[in-house]
Scaffold this motif. Structure first.
Motif, PDB file in Angstrom:
ATOM      1  N   ARG A 620      85.272  25.354  22.096  1.00  0.00           N
ATOM      2  CA  ARG A 620      84.604  24.141  21.551  1.00  0.00           C
ATOM      3  C   ARG A 620      83.843  24.609  20.032  1.00  0.00           C
ATOM      4  O   ARG A 620      83.899  25.710  19.790  1.00  0.00           O
ATOM      5  N   ALA A 621      83.525  23.642  19.060  1.00  0.00           N
ATOM      6  CA  ALA A 621      82.949  23.807  17.982  1.00  0.00           C
ATOM      7  C   ALA A 621      81.798  25.073  17.860  1.00  0.00           C
ATOM      8  O   ALA A 621      81.045  24.858  19.014  1.00  0.00           O
ATOM      9  N   ASP A 622      81.988  25.800  17.200  1.00  0.00           N
ATOM     10  CA  ASP A 622      80.966  26.967  17.186  1.00  0.00           C
ATOM     11  C   ASP A 622      79.989  26.678  16.261  1.00  0.00           C
ATOM     12  O   ASP A 622      80.212  26.635  15.029  1.00  0.00           O
ATOM     13  N   LEU A 623      78.829  26.224  16.682  1.00  0.00           N
ATOM     14  CA  LEU A 623      77.573  25.651  15.734  1.00  0.00           C
ATOM     15  C   LEU A 623      76.756  26.924  15.586  1.00  0.00           C
ATOM     16  O   LEU A 623      75.615  27.023  14.795  1.00  0.00           O
ATOM     17  N   GLY A 624      77.070  28.114  15.962  1.00  0.00           N
ATOM     18  CA  GLY A 624      76.383  29.171  15.824  1.00  0.00           C
ATOM     19  C   GLY A 624      74.920  29.570  16.320  1.00  0.00           C
ATOM     20  O   GLY A 624      74.702  28.914  17.271  1.00  0.00           O
ATOM     21  N   ILE A 625      74.469  30.890  16.035  1.00  0.00           N
ATOM     22  CA  ILE A 625      73.295  31.113  16.589  1.00  0.00           C
ATOM     23  C   ILE A 625      72.025  30.554  15.914  1.00  0.00           C
ATOM     24  O   ILE A 625      72.268  30.432  14.422  1.00  0.00           O
ATOM     25  N   ARG A 626      71.085  30.212  16.515  1.00  0.00           N
ATOM     26  CA  ARG A 626      69.734  29.465  15.514  1.00  0.00           C
ATOM     27  C   ARG A 626      68.569  30.176  16.127  1.00  0.00           C
ATOM     28  O   ARG A 626      68.472  30.492  17.273  1.00  0.00           O
ATOM     29  N   GLU A 627      67.594  30.044  15.514  1.00  0.00           N
ATOM     30  CA  GLU A 627      66.217  30.392  15.845  1.00  0.00           C
ATOM     31  C   GLU A 627      65.304  29.143  16.337  1.00  0.00           C
ATOM     32  O   GLU A 627      65.149  28.208  15.256  1.00  0.00           O
ATOM     33  N   ALA A 628      64.599  29.049  17.150  1.00  0.00           N
ATOM     34  CA  ALA A 628      63.614  27.951  17.576  1.00  0.00           C
ATOM     35  C   ALA A 628      62.489  28.309  18.410  1.00  0.00           C
ATOM     36  O   ALA A 628      62.778  29.066  19.542  1.00  0.00           O
ATOM     37  N   ASN A 629      61.571  27.820  18.285  1.00  0.00           N
ATOM     38  CA  ASN A 629      60.311  28.025  18.944  1.00  0.00           C
ATOM     39  C   ASN A 629      60.137  27.389  20.497  1.00  0.00           C
ATOM     40  O   ASN A 629      59.295  26.499  20.612  1.00  0.00           O
ATOM     41  N   PHE A 630      61.139  27.795  21.053  1.00  0.00           N
ATOM     42  CA  PHE A 630      61.393  26.948  22.593  1.00  0.00           C
ATOM     43  C   PHE A 630      60.129  27.913  23.386  1.00  0.00           C
ATOM     44  O   PHE A 630      60.058  29.109  23.420  1.00  0.00           O
ATOM     45  N   SER A 631      59.793  27.137  24.285  1.00  0.00           N
ATOM     46  CA  SER A 631      58.654  27.704  25.152  1.00  0.00           C
ATOM     47  C   SER A 631      59.009  28.787  26.012  1.00  0.00           C
ATOM     48  O   SER A 631      58.343  29.739  26.246  1.00  0.00           O
ATOM     49  N   VAL A 632      60.282  28.674  26.589  1.00  0.00           N
ATOM     50  CA  VAL A 632      60.625  29.838  27.571  1.00  0.00           C
ATOM     51  C   VAL A 632      61.073  31.128  26.486  1.00  0.00           C
ATOM     52  O   VAL A 632      61.069  32.207  27.163  1.00  0.00           O
ATOM     53  N   LEU A 633      61.312  30.733  25.308  1.00  0.00           N
ATOM     54  CA  LEU A 633      61.674  32.062  24.352  1.00  0.00           C
ATOM     55  C   LEU A 633      60.481  32.697  23.871  1.00  0.00           C
ATOM     56  O   LEU A 633      60.329  33.641  23.859  1.00  0.00           O
ATOM     57  N   ARG A 634      59.500  31.809  23.425  1.00  0.00           N
ATOM     58  CA  ARG A 634      58.208  32.514  23.151  1.00  0.00           C
ATOM     59  C   ARG A 634      57.220  32.968  24.101  1.00  0.00           C
ATOM     60  O   ARG A 634      56.399  33.983  23.940  1.00  0.00           O
ATOM     61  N   ASN A 635      57.367  32.627  25.460  1.00  0.00           N
ATOM     62  CA  ASN A 635      56.509  33.020  26.645  1.00  0.00           C
ATOM     63  C   ASN A 635      57.260  34.256  27.356  1.00  0.00           C
ATOM     64  O   ASN A 635      56.615  34.830  28.063  1.00  0.00           O
ATOM     65  N   THR A 636      58.575  34.628  27.068  1.00  0.00           N
ATOM     66  CA  THR A 636      59.278  35.821  27.749  1.00  0.00           C
ATOM     67  C   THR A 636      58.759  37.000  26.773  1.00  0.00           C
ATOM     68  O   THR A 636      59.001  37.156  25.883  1.00  0.00           O
ATOM     69  N   LEU A 637      58.286  37.920  27.447  1.00  0.00           N
ATOM     70  CA  LEU A 637      58.262  39.312  26.900  1.00  0.00           C
ATOM     71  C   LEU A 637      59.506  40.258  26.854  1.00  0.00           C
ATOM     72  O   LEU A 637      59.396  41.402  26.423  1.00  0.00           O
ATOM     73  N   VAL A 638      60.353  39.684  27.434  1.00  0.00           N
ATOM     74  CA  VAL A 638      61.839  40.646  27.664  1.00  0.00           C
ATOM     75  C   VAL A 638      62.713  39.704  26.499  1.00  0.00           C
ATOM     76  O   VAL A 638      62.561  38.684  26.104  1.00  0.00           O
ATOM     77  N   PRO A 639      63.918  40.303  26.357  1.00  0.00           N
ATOM     78  CA  PRO A 639      64.954  39.868  25.402  1.00  0.00           C
ATOM     79  C   PRO A 639      65.285  38.404  25.794  1.00  0.00           C
ATOM     80  O   PRO A 639      65.730  38.455  27.303  1.00  0.00           O
ATOM     81  N   SER A 640      65.555  37.307  25.165  1.00  0.00           N
ATOM     82  CA  SER A 640      65.755  36.096  25.749  1.00  0.00           C
ATOM     83  C   SER A 640      66.644  35.217  25.018  1.00  0.00           C
ATOM     84  O   SER A 640      66.264  35.353  23.722  1.00  0.00           O
ATOM     85  N   ILE A 641      67.377  34.269  25.357  1.00  0.00           N
ATOM     86  CA  ILE A 641      68.060  33.225  24.880  1.00  0.00           C
ATOM     87  C   ILE A 641      68.104  31.866  25.375  1.00  0.00           C
ATOM     88  O   ILE A 641      67.770  32.010  26.561  1.00  0.00           O
ATOM     89  N   LEU A 642      68.434  30.873  24.709  1.00  0.00           N
ATOM     90  CA  LEU A 642      68.543  29.619  25.216  1.00  0.00           C
ATOM     91  C   LEU A 642      70.061  29.051  24.906  1.00  0.00           C
ATOM     92  O   LEU A 642      70.035  29.164  23.489  1.00  0.00           O
ATOM     93  N   VAL A 643      70.735  28.745  25.746  1.00  0.00           N
ATOM     94  CA  VAL A 643      72.298  28.455  25.561  1.00  0.00           C
ATOM     95  C   VAL A 643      72.100  26.943  25.736  1.00  0.00           C
ATOM     96  O   VAL A 643      71.954  26.414  26.681  1.00  0.00           O
TER      97      VAL A 643
END
Length: 683
Positions: A620-643
């Protein structure tokens, strides 16, 4: 003396009777009660005490039928039929509501039916159910029914869109046009046991594999009775299958696919485009017949045409003798109808056929395109294969004369890595198309002209291989690198997005596609397959939910923090107010100047690897990686991503998200990206 003895006996008998009476009263008092979990996470144990084995974990809001009480501990019935114990100080008892006891059942009769918060169209829509979904009737007001569905959810459905089981009054109209409905179970587990009865305590009589479709003839307590080859019947677990209801014209039949992998086309002939593929053993409902082709019903209401010589009838309606004759030696050829010059199947004999893997190859016959008829200048000419061992790494390169366009996938039993190079011709001499490697990562490599414009390369992998691989283009060469690696000792937390139980028992379906597909359902399927792939490679996989959950977003992140996971991955489907946006994106969050900044390189690399491998798999179209202040990302203390796998608001991508093959490819891409990250940062 005699009186004294009698007196003692009387006291003993009275005491026993008294205790039995109390016990009976206690048993009655416990009946109709359920245990509700109050703690954020509460262990389920095999006995009444912390010294007993931990069977699993329950979460705040989970409810279990109460079996007995012992001290401060409650014995409960678990969803899988087992029994377990919960600490009383972390739970509370409550009466089972009367409506929970009622057992009248029904099924959704409309294609897509709204579930509303009250008995009328003026009430808010709280969900959408598809045809055939089972519900339990709790209450009736006028022509509307209050129902419980998919576990704990409750809502209202119009009576004329329900089909009540026998013995229950129904206002649903009869099916028009003399149609009959048949239920088919699509196996979703990798390998699923078939048992003699509806439960884990019954003997295993057979096994079925992922993707098989089996007619359903009965249902009992979360288990489906299905028809196997030869007319045998058995039971499979409902949580390892997805059941569809197919409408068939009166007098029609079910057919079973006999070819290994067979094309479904838009029309009745090989000149029509391929819309999907089905596998040997799948059962399909016949809708029409034309010139030795059958129109069949597929998932999600799709229809397509299949060659009659690659199926057989399953309910006594025999196919014409001429069809059976033409099928005789061609059941492994997708739908060409010609006798192939080589055997093409899912198993192989390296002495007879270098690409003995999969049906679908159009062989060189009088009616099929000849390789000599094509313009060679338009193809990538694959002319060489090289191998090199560097320390503990194996490098294998495939040479052509153009930058290669290719895709990869893995197969099991036996293990294989398959590479299809499109718009290509094989220029390697036949005697050099099988290369013995004899390396712990790869035993041999086989090459073949899979279709007139596709070269297939198959890496045969030893069952004991603990290697991972990556691939990259280098000019006109594609390089495969195999590295020793095991996921044993690694912990991955997968978070299937949405599915939260909200106020008043409502649930969060996530985004809803144009045809009513729920984000929560498709991402659950992708997460489960991702988990299966990682588990097979030794990783410990923890899900933030297995159905709906009472956990909020910070609590989901807390699961990864509590177990000190190596990785946290939240899986979603994107959405837009417009149906046009499409493609794949991956998010991370580690802004400079915050505590998370120390993980910026890791999080960014994790996002890059998953995005790269996911796009490679699903194309599918590659929209790349982005940075965003999602709750599950800012509250994890381990490496995390949202796909964000694809846009559920885009009609094409919504359809793809319901396709099991697309979801499997998405899972492979996510799992491969996680694996490459762990290889780099946690070896």
């Amino acid at each position: 003396m005699f009186k004294k003895v009698c007196g003692k006996k009387s006291v003993i008998v009275f005491t026993i009777l008294f205790l039995l009476t109390i016990a009976g009263q206690a048993s009655v008092a416990l009946a109709g009660k359920q245990v509700v979990v109050r703690g954020k996470y509460v262990n389920i144990r095999s006995g009444p005490g912390t010294n007993h084995t931990k069977l699993g974990r329950s979460y705040r809001g989970d409810k279990y039928p109460l079996l007995q009480k012992k001290g401060d501990w409650y014995q409960v019935q678990l969803p899988d039929g087992r029994e377990g114990w919960l600490a009383g100080w972390l739970t509370r008892l409550e009466e089972v509501p009367e409506e929970e006891v009622e057992k009248r059942s029904a099924r959704v009769a409309g294609s897509y039916v709204n579930v509303r918060s009250g008995p009328g169209t003026q009430y808010v829509r709280v969900g959408v159910l598809t045809r055939g979904t089972a519900v339990t009737i709790l209450e009736r007001q006028g022509e509307w029914y209050k129902v419980r569905y998919m576990g704990k959810r409750v809502g209202w459905i119009a009576g004329w869109l329900l089909e009540l089981d026998e013995g229950a009054e129904s206002s649903a109209p009869a099916e028009a046009g003399g149609e009959k409905e048949t239920k088919v179970a699509l196996v979703t587990g990798k390998v699923v046991n078939v048992r003699q009865g509806p439960g884990l305590n019954f003997a295993r009589i057979d096994k079925v594999t992922e993707g098989e479709r089996l007619p359903v003839v009965g249902e009992d307590n979360g288990w489906y009775q299905v028809v196997l080859d030869g007319g045998r019947k058995g039971w499979i677990a409902g949580w390892l299958a997805k059941v569809d209801t197919q409408s068939l014209p009166s007098g029609s039949t079910m057919v079973q696919v006999t070819g290994s992998v067979v094309n479904i086309r838009q029309g009745p002939g090989t000149d029509f485009p391929v819309i999907t593929k089905v596998k040997r053993g799948e059962h399909l409902g016949v809708l029409a017949e034309e010139n030795r082709w059958y129109q069949v019903s597929l998932e999600e209401g799709l229809k397509g045409w299949i060659a009659g010589w690659l199926v057989e009838a399953r309910d006594g309606v025999s196919l014409e003798e001429t069809q059976a004759t033409s099928r005789g030696s061609t059941e492994n050829n997708v739908d060409s109808g010609q006798t192939p010059s080589t055997v093409v199947d899912d198993t192989y004999n390296s002495q007879t056929d270098p690409i003995n893997l999969d049906s679908g190859a159009q062989e060189k016959t009088g009616d099929n395109p000849s390789l000599e008829d094509d313009d060679s200048e338009a193809f990538n000419l694959i002319s060489g294969l090289d191998e090199e061992v560097k320390e503990d790494r194996l490098l294998i390169s495939i040479r052509g004369n153009e930058p290669p366009v290719y895709n990869t996938f893995e197969l099991e039993d036996p293990r294989r890595l398959v590479v299809d190079i499109t718009r290509s011709r094989l220029e390697i001499a036949p005697e050099d198309r099988i290369r013995k490697i004899n390396h712990p990562a790869v035993s041999q490599v086989r090459l073949g002209q899979f279709t007139p414009d596709t070269v297939r390369v198959v890496f045969d992998l030893p069952e004991s291989s603990n290697y991972t691989f990556s691939s990259q283009r280098q000019g006109t060469t594609v390089l495969f690198e195999f590295l020793p690696f095991s996921l044993a000792g690694k912990t991955v937390v997968l978070d299937p997005g949405h599915g939260s139980i909200q106020a008043e028992g409502l649930f969060d379906p996530g985004a809803i596609g144009p045809s009513g597909v729920h984000e929560r359902d498709v991402v659950m399927a992708i997460a489960e397959e991702t988990g299966r792939i990682l588990s097979r490679k030794g990783a410990t996989v923890i899900f933030t939910r297995n159905g709906d959950t009472a956990l909020d977003l910070p609590e989901r992140a807390a699961i990864a923090n509590d177990v000190e996971a190596d990785v946290f991955v939240s899986i979603h489907a994107n959405s837009s107010f417009s149906p046009i946006p499409n493609g794949t994106a991956t998010y991370f969050y580690a802004p400079q100047g915050t505590e998370l900044a120390s993980q910026r390189d890791e999080r960014q690399f994790l996002a890059q690897m998953v995005q790269r491998e996911l796009v490679k798999e699903i194309n599918r179209a590659d929209l790349g990686i982005r940075e965003a202040n999602f709750s599950v990302l800012r509250n994890t203390l381990v490496p995390s991503i949202l796909v964000e796998v694809a846009f559920i608001s885009n009609p094409e991508e919504e359809r793809l998200l319901t396709d099991p093959e697309f979801r499997s490819r998405a899972a492979r891409g996510i799992a491969k990206g996680i694996e490459l990250y762990l290889l780099e940062f946690t070896r």
